[in-house]
Motif scaffolding. Sequence first.
Motif, PDB file in Angstrom:
ATOM      1  N   ALA B 165     -11.258  -6.936  38.616  1.00  0.00           N
ATOM      2  CA  ALA B 165     -10.938  -6.728  37.200  1.00  0.00           C
ATOM      3  C   ALA B 165     -11.587  -7.810  36.336  1.00  0.00           C
ATOM      4  CB  ALA B 165      -9.422  -6.714  37.010  1.00  0.00           C
ATOM      5  N   LEU B 166     -11.495  -9.048  36.789  1.00  0.00           N
ATOM      6  CA  LEU B 166     -12.042 -10.138  35.984  1.00  0.00           C
ATOM      7  C   LEU B 166     -13.562 -10.164  36.024  1.00  0.00           C
ATOM      8  CD1 LEU B 166      -9.476 -12.992  36.638  1.00  0.00           C
ATOM      9  CD2 LEU B 166      -9.846 -11.679  34.549  1.00  0.00           C
ATOM     10  N   GLU B 167     -14.141  -9.923  37.190  1.00  0.00           N
ATOM     11  CA  GLU B 167     -15.605  -9.914  37.268  1.00  0.00           C
ATOM     12  C   GLU B 167     -16.169  -8.840  36.346  1.00  0.00           C
ATOM     13  OE1 GLU B 167     -16.763 -11.884  41.582  1.00  0.00           O
ATOM     14  OE2 GLU B 167     -16.662  -9.708  41.413  1.00  0.00           O
ATOM     15  N   ASN B 168     -15.467  -7.736  36.274  1.00  0.00           N
ATOM     16  CA  ASN B 168     -15.940  -6.655  35.422  1.00  0.00           C
ATOM     17  C   ASN B 168     -15.986  -7.069  33.944  1.00  0.00           C
ATOM     18  OD1 ASN B 168     -16.795  -3.914  35.091  1.00  0.00           O
ATOM     19  ND2 ASN B 168     -14.801  -3.502  34.166  1.00  0.00           N
ATOM     20  N   VAL B 169     -14.896  -7.609  33.441  1.00  0.00           N
ATOM     21  CA  VAL B 169     -14.914  -7.984  32.023  1.00  0.00           C
ATOM     22  C   VAL B 169     -15.839  -9.177  31.784  1.00  0.00           C
ATOM     23  CG1 VAL B 169     -12.686  -6.998  31.404  1.00  0.00           C
ATOM     24  CG2 VAL B 169     -12.793  -9.356  32.239  1.00  0.00           C
ATOM     25  N   MET B 170     -15.946 -10.066  32.754  1.00  0.00           N
ATOM     26  CA  MET B 170     -16.825 -11.216  32.553  1.00  0.00           C
ATOM     27  C   MET B 170     -18.297 -10.806  32.575  1.00  0.00           C
ATOM     28  SD  MET B 170     -14.640 -14.159  34.487  1.00  0.00           S
ATOM     29  CE  MET B 170     -15.578 -15.593  34.007  1.00  0.00           C
ATOM     30  N   ASP B 171     -18.610  -9.812  33.386  1.00  0.00           N
ATOM     31  CA  ASP B 171     -19.970  -9.257  33.352  1.00  0.00           C
ATOM     32  C   ASP B 171     -20.300  -8.785  31.938  1.00  0.00           C
ATOM     33  OD1 ASP B 171     -20.547  -9.673  35.973  1.00  0.00           O
ATOM     34  OD2 ASP B 171     -20.782  -7.559  36.513  1.00  0.00           O
ATOM     35  N   ARG B 172     -19.321  -8.149  31.337  1.00  0.00           N
ATOM     36  CA  ARG B 172     -19.583  -7.506  30.049  1.00  0.00           C
ATOM     37  C   ARG B 172     -19.756  -8.482  28.908  1.00  0.00           C
ATOM     38  NH1 ARG B 172     -14.798  -3.824  29.699  1.00  0.00           N
ATOM     39  NH2 ARG B 172     -15.605  -3.446  27.615  1.00  0.00           N
ATOM     40  N   ILE B 173     -19.200  -9.679  29.059  1.00  0.00           N
ATOM     41  CA  ILE B 173     -19.399 -10.662  27.987  1.00  0.00           C
ATOM     42  C   ILE B 173     -20.432 -11.707  28.366  1.00  0.00           C
ATOM     43  CG2 ILE B 173     -17.091 -10.393  27.012  1.00  0.00           C
ATOM     44  CD1 ILE B 173     -16.257 -12.883  28.451  1.00  0.00           C
ATOM     45  N   SER B 174     -21.066 -11.530  29.519  1.00  0.00           N
ATOM     46  CA  SER B 174     -21.995 -12.546  30.017  1.00  0.00           C
ATOM     47  C   SER B 174     -23.102 -12.859  29.017  1.00  0.00           C
ATOM     48  CB  SER B 174     -22.591 -12.086  31.345  1.00  0.00           C
ATOM     49  OG  SER B 174     -23.617 -12.954  31.739  1.00  0.00           O
ATOM     50  N   TYR B 175     -23.643 -11.815  28.416  1.00  0.00           N
ATOM     51  CA  TYR B 175     -24.783 -12.036  27.523  1.00  0.00           C
ATOM     52  C   TYR B 175     -24.406 -12.869  26.299  1.00  0.00           C
ATOM     53  CZ  TYR B 175     -23.225  -8.488  24.147  1.00  0.00           C
ATOM     54  OH  TYR B 175     -22.538  -7.788  23.195  1.00  0.00           O
ATOM     55  N   LEU B 176     -23.146 -12.747  25.893  1.00  0.00           N
ATOM     56  CA  LEU B 176     -22.685 -13.541  24.757  1.00  0.00           C
ATOM     57  C   LEU B 176     -22.492 -14.997  25.154  1.00  0.00           C
ATOM     58  CD1 LEU B 176     -20.045 -11.108  23.263  1.00  0.00           C
ATOM     59  CD2 LEU B 176     -22.210 -11.809  22.224  1.00  0.00           C
ATOM     60  N   ARG B 177     -21.934 -15.164  26.349  1.00  0.00           N
ATOM     61  CA  ARG B 177     -21.684 -16.493  26.865  1.00  0.00           C
ATOM     62  C   ARG B 177     -22.975 -17.313  26.915  1.00  0.00           C
ATOM     63  NH1 ARG B 177     -17.436 -17.932  29.755  1.00  0.00           N
ATOM     64  NH2 ARG B 177     -16.759 -15.911  30.514  1.00  0.00           N
ATOM     65  N   ILE B 178     -24.030 -16.652  27.312  1.00  0.00           N
ATOM     66  CA  ILE B 178     -25.309 -17.357  27.417  1.00  0.00           C
ATOM     67  C   ILE B 178     -25.771 -17.870  26.057  1.00  0.00           C
ATOM     68  CG2 ILE B 178     -27.779 -16.946  27.733  1.00  0.00           C
ATOM     69  CD1 ILE B 178     -27.165 -15.494  30.234  1.00  0.00           C
ATOM     70  N   GLN B 179     -25.693 -16.987  25.070  1.00  0.00           N
ATOM     71  CA  GLN B 179     -26.056 -17.410  23.718  1.00  0.00           C
ATOM     72  C   GLN B 179     -25.200 -18.600  23.292  1.00  0.00           C
ATOM     73  OE1 GLN B 179     -25.938 -14.144  20.870  1.00  0.00           O
ATOM     74  NE2 GLN B 179     -26.635 -12.709  22.435  1.00  0.00           N
ATOM     75  N   LEU B 180     -23.904 -18.466  23.610  1.00  0.00           N
ATOM     76  CA  LEU B 180     -22.941 -19.475  23.202  1.00  0.00           C
ATOM     77  C   LEU B 180     -23.292 -20.842  23.775  1.00  0.00           C
ATOM     78  CD1 LEU B 180     -20.262 -19.380  21.598  1.00  0.00           C
ATOM     79  CD2 LEU B 180     -19.079 -19.321  23.784  1.00  0.00           C
ATOM     80  N   LEU B 181     -23.647 -20.850  25.045  1.00  0.00           N
ATOM     81  CA  LEU B 181     -23.857 -22.123  25.733  1.00  0.00           C
ATOM     82  C   LEU B 181     -25.203 -22.767  25.410  1.00  0.00           C
ATOM     83  CD1 LEU B 181     -22.262 -21.374  29.213  1.00  0.00           C
ATOM     84  CD2 LEU B 181     -21.322 -22.691  27.308  1.00  0.00           C
ATOM     85  N   SER B 182     -25.982 -22.102  24.581  1.00  0.00           N
ATOM     86  CA  SER B 182     -27.218 -22.757  24.156  1.00  0.00           C
ATOM     87  C   SER B 182     -26.923 -23.788  23.064  1.00  0.00           C
ATOM     88  CB  SER B 182     -28.231 -21.713  23.679  1.00  0.00           C
ATOM     89  OG  SER B 182     -27.673 -20.949  22.642  1.00  0.00           O
ATOM     90  N   ASP B 183     -25.699 -23.774  22.586  1.00  0.00           N
ATOM     91  CA  ASP B 183     -25.272 -24.789  21.619  1.00  0.00           C
ATOM     92  C   ASP B 183     -24.672 -25.987  22.369  1.00  0.00           C
ATOM     93  OD1 ASP B 183     -24.095 -26.345  19.704  1.00  0.00           O
ATOM     94  OD2 ASP B 183     -22.458 -24.950  19.279  1.00  0.00           O
ATOM     95  N   PRO B 184     -25.338 -27.168  22.298  1.00  0.00           N
ATOM     96  CA  PRO B 184     -24.915 -28.344  23.072  1.00  0.00           C
ATOM     97  C   PRO B 184     -23.469 -28.754  22.786  1.00  0.00           C
ATOM     98  CG  PRO B 184     -27.057 -28.710  22.095  1.00  0.00           C
ATOM     99  CD  PRO B 184     -26.531 -27.460  21.497  1.00  0.00           C
TER     100      PRO B 184
END
Lengths: 232, 232
Positions: B165-184
């Motif tokens: 269940a968690l891997e599924n929802v985390m997959d779906r927000i992964s692309y946002l997380r990446i953008q987010l973490l480009s901010d130091p």
Amino acid sequence: MTQSLLDHRTDARLGLEAVERSLREQAQASIRECILNGHFAAGQKLTERQLTEITGASRSILREALSHLEARGLLVRRTHRGFTVAKLEPRSIYEIFELREPVETLAAELFTERASEQEVAEIKAAFEALKHSFQAGDLGKMRSAKEWFFSVLFTGCRNTEIRKALENVMDRISYLRIQLLSDPQRRQLALLEMGRLAKALIARDKDAARAASIAHLVSARGALIKQISNND
Amino acid sequence: MTQSLLDHRTDARLGLEAVERSLREQAQASIRECILNGHFAAGQKLTERQLTEITGASRSILREALSHLEARGLLVRRTHRGFTVAKLEPRSIYEIFELREPVETLAAELFTERASEQEVAEIKAAFEALKHSFQAGDLGKMRSAKEWFFSVLFTGCRNTEIRKALENVMDRISYLRIQLLSDPQRRQLALLEMGRLAKALIARDKDAARAASIAHLVSARGALIKQISNND
DNA sequence: CGGGAATTTTTTGTATACAATTTTTGATAC
DNA sequence: GTATCAAAAATTGTATACAAAAAATTCCCG
């Protein structure tokens, strides 16, 4: 015989305009139904030839549908060995309920906060339908009434993610639930528990909804694990 | 160019014997990767021809893979109009985190009770890797370290359903997380929060794990919603 | 009879062909 | 220039063909 499972070419429920469904969607829905109502037994091998005959769809379509159902955990695929209907071990039942407890509880709590008056009324109606179907002992109606009840609950809690997550796990235990509810005594108990939940939801009583939700889950978990342990 | 995304014909990680993966599995994994790391943008149309060129697989194979990814919520399908990469609205983010909160909290709590000593040690190692990747600012390594950390967490809580269940929802927000973490700055904060969670997990401190889990989720939710609202 | 190897049959994995629908292009009129 | 509509191209929905693997059967030998 061909296409016997694929009747509803168009689906005009609720007065909305008819929506053509692709062959793939129809086949997918048919196979899902067969699994949920236990027409395909857990662990059973499903050959593609057999399914093409039942659904009338070609293999390419079928395999897309099967791939979808596999992703939802209703089927298990082994390379070069085809698909089988997913089978739950007691351990998996336990895990599913361990997941359901906090999620379903949350859904019930959110319902008491967010549901419209109309949805509260519909919960009432759904529970009435549930009661009648339980007393009549009609397995098909019991399942659809239960689906209706939970569908309203999941809609009223205003969270599509919760809905999807719970519908997924509930799909996967559906076949067990049906076996379970053929026992009149179990049915009586389930009705009592659902009644408490319905009452709390209608009263928008958050704490009572939480308590009823947990109580029902604990009870159902115990019954399902006991049943599955006997069956094997 | 063909098959550039399909390199690992056999996968012999962890010293296990090599496992042949079917073309379908390879294509599916490739497309999933492209979505998770943002190589395919949210909302982007994916034509089958384009994907056959990228993956080297034929359309029938491809469509099975796409059907699977659609079921997992990574793709959206519209009849006769093909697949697009699923796109999250602020409301969906909110709902995902509303679901994640009780589930991830449960996972953390169960980890403190059930994880082996080796898994506790691995959480420590995974967090170290996370720290180094965050400080280096390597987005690819950050993602894999984060995946490692959560993978250990989900394994240690001994509940496959929670994991799925968690891997599924985390997959779906992964692309946002990446953008987010480009901010130091955001990275710094996330590291702090994850550090608290890791510390609690290692100490097997249930209450602290719950608190750290919730704190991190609230923080991440706020950041993601803010980000997605700006992007559109 | 029984076991096991070889062969046939079935089933799955993959590629391709055709039909139906949508999108794009381009010509025409205003 | 732009709006509109027809034709062309591209794309998806569906069916089928061929190859590779697994399962079933046959046949041989003890």
